[in-house]
Write an enzyme that holds these catalytic residues in place. Sequence first.
Site, mmCIF file in Angstrom:
data_model
loop_
_atom_site.group_PDB
_atom_site.id
_atom_site.type_symbol
_atom_site.label_atom_id
_atom_site.label_comp_id
_atom_site.label_asym_id
_atom_site.label_seq_id
_atom_site.Cartn_x
_atom_site.Cartn_y
_atom_site.Cartn_z
ATOM 1 C CG HIS A 32 -2.196 -0.734 1.010
ATOM 2 N ND1 HIS A 32 -3.174 -0.313 0.143
ATOM 3 C CD2 HIS A 32 -2.639 -1.897 1.540
ATOM 4 C CE1 HIS A 32 -4.174 -1.189 0.151
ATOM 5 N NE2 HIS A 32 -3.864 -2.164 0.985
ATOM 6 C CG ASP A 81 -0.540 -4.052 2.319
ATOM 7 O OD1 ASP A 81 -0.929 -3.408 3.311
ATOM 8 O OD2 ASP A 81 0.128 -3.555 1.389
ATOM 9 C CB SER A 111 1.687 1.018 6.134
ATOM 10 O OG SER A 111 0.425 1.526 6.470
HETATM 11 C C1 E8B Z 1 0.062 3.566 2.859
HETATM 12 C C2 E8B Z 1 0.213 5.099 2.788
HETATM 13 C C3 E8B Z 1 0.797 5.526 1.469
HETATM 14 C C4 E8B Z 1 -1.195 5.707 2.990
HETATM 15 C C5 E8B Z 1 -1.627 5.423 4.436
HETATM 16 O O1 E8B Z 1 -0.859 5.024 5.257
HETATM 17 N N1 E8B Z 1 -2.943 5.619 4.729
HETATM 18 C C6 E8B Z 1 -3.458 5.399 6.013
HETATM 19 C C7 E8B Z 1 -4.434 6.284 6.454
HETATM 20 C C8 E8B Z 1 -4.976 6.095 7.695
HETATM 21 C C9 E8B Z 1 -4.580 5.044 8.517
HETATM 22 C C10 E8B Z 1 -3.599 4.161 8.064
HETATM 23 C C11 E8B Z 1 -3.162 3.023 8.913
HETATM 24 C C12 E8B Z 1 -1.886 2.490 8.743
HETATM 25 C C13 E8B Z 1 -1.483 1.415 9.536
HETATM 26 C C14 E8B Z 1 -2.341 0.859 10.503
HETATM 27 C C15 E8B Z 1 -3.617 1.408 10.631
HETATM 28 C C16 E8B Z 1 -4.570 0.858 11.648
HETATM 29 N N2 E8B Z 1 -4.003 0.135 12.711
HETATM 30 C C17 E8B Z 1 -4.018 2.490 9.858
HETATM 31 C C18 E8B Z 1 -3.032 4.358 6.818
#
Ligand code: E8B
Length: 230
Positions: free
Chosen positions: A39, A87, A181
């Site tokens: 992602h 992912d 992430s």
């Molecule tokens: C992948 C990026 C280019 C975009 C992005 O990160 N979006 C995004 C937005 C809101 C929450 C999250 C998110 C991440 C990791 C864990 C979680 C929930 N534990 C949420 C991630």
Amino acid sequence: ILGGRDAPRRPYMASLQLNGQHLCGGFLIADEWVLSAAHCLEDAGNGTFAVLLGARSLSLPEPHKRLYGVRQLVAHPGSHRDTNHDDLLLVQLEEAASLNPDVQKLAFQRQGRDVPEGTLCEVAGWGITRNTGKRPDVLQYVELGVIGRAKCNQRIHHDGEVTEKMMCADSKKKDSCKGDSGGPFVCNGVAEAVVSTGSRVCGNWKKPGIYTRTAPYAGWIDSVLANATS
Ligand SMILES: CC(C)CC(=O)Nc1cccc(-c2cccc(CN)c2)c1
């Protein structure tokens, strides 16, 4: 990371950067390879990726901090921007990382058994520390309990979305969040999974964090590393 604190040294941690800014976490699995999340490519456009190793602070000078160029990005063929499946992203560095006390590899789980419910694991990252979007300078970490797949798939939680190639962890107050992430979900010193964006909700107990288990992907990881040239 919500509800965490400044992390002690985590020499396997990588910051995947886009146009000089932290985008996602990752961790060193081989001299020139970092594992992260697919992602993380979704908002890339034709920007320039780089990988920061040996860091705790994103801004301050530190003895073994070093930014590496990226030779290639290999997203898992089953990954899609609108699902949580497969992912995973393999990031090949321009050259092998120079290992030292602040730059070390982390083993990932290859055996298929699930981590038992209730096991306390750890996740670290430079993701936002508040839902307002506040970004930390120093690496954060938090301990999270594993939530069993059956419970995580209940309607009130992820309603059947969690496959056997994923696992769940607590999200009540303490949680991974935007920018975390790709980072490792570490249990007993071994990366059992990789932070997945999941429901893009953070800190809500109804939406446990979703993590991509590494064991189902050991074969894919080995084949990409074996077929790549340096
Ligand atoms: C992948 C990026 C280019 C975009 C992005 O990160 N979006 C995004 C937005 C809101 C929450 C999250 C998110 C991440 C990791 C864990 C979680 C929930 N534990 C949420 C991630």
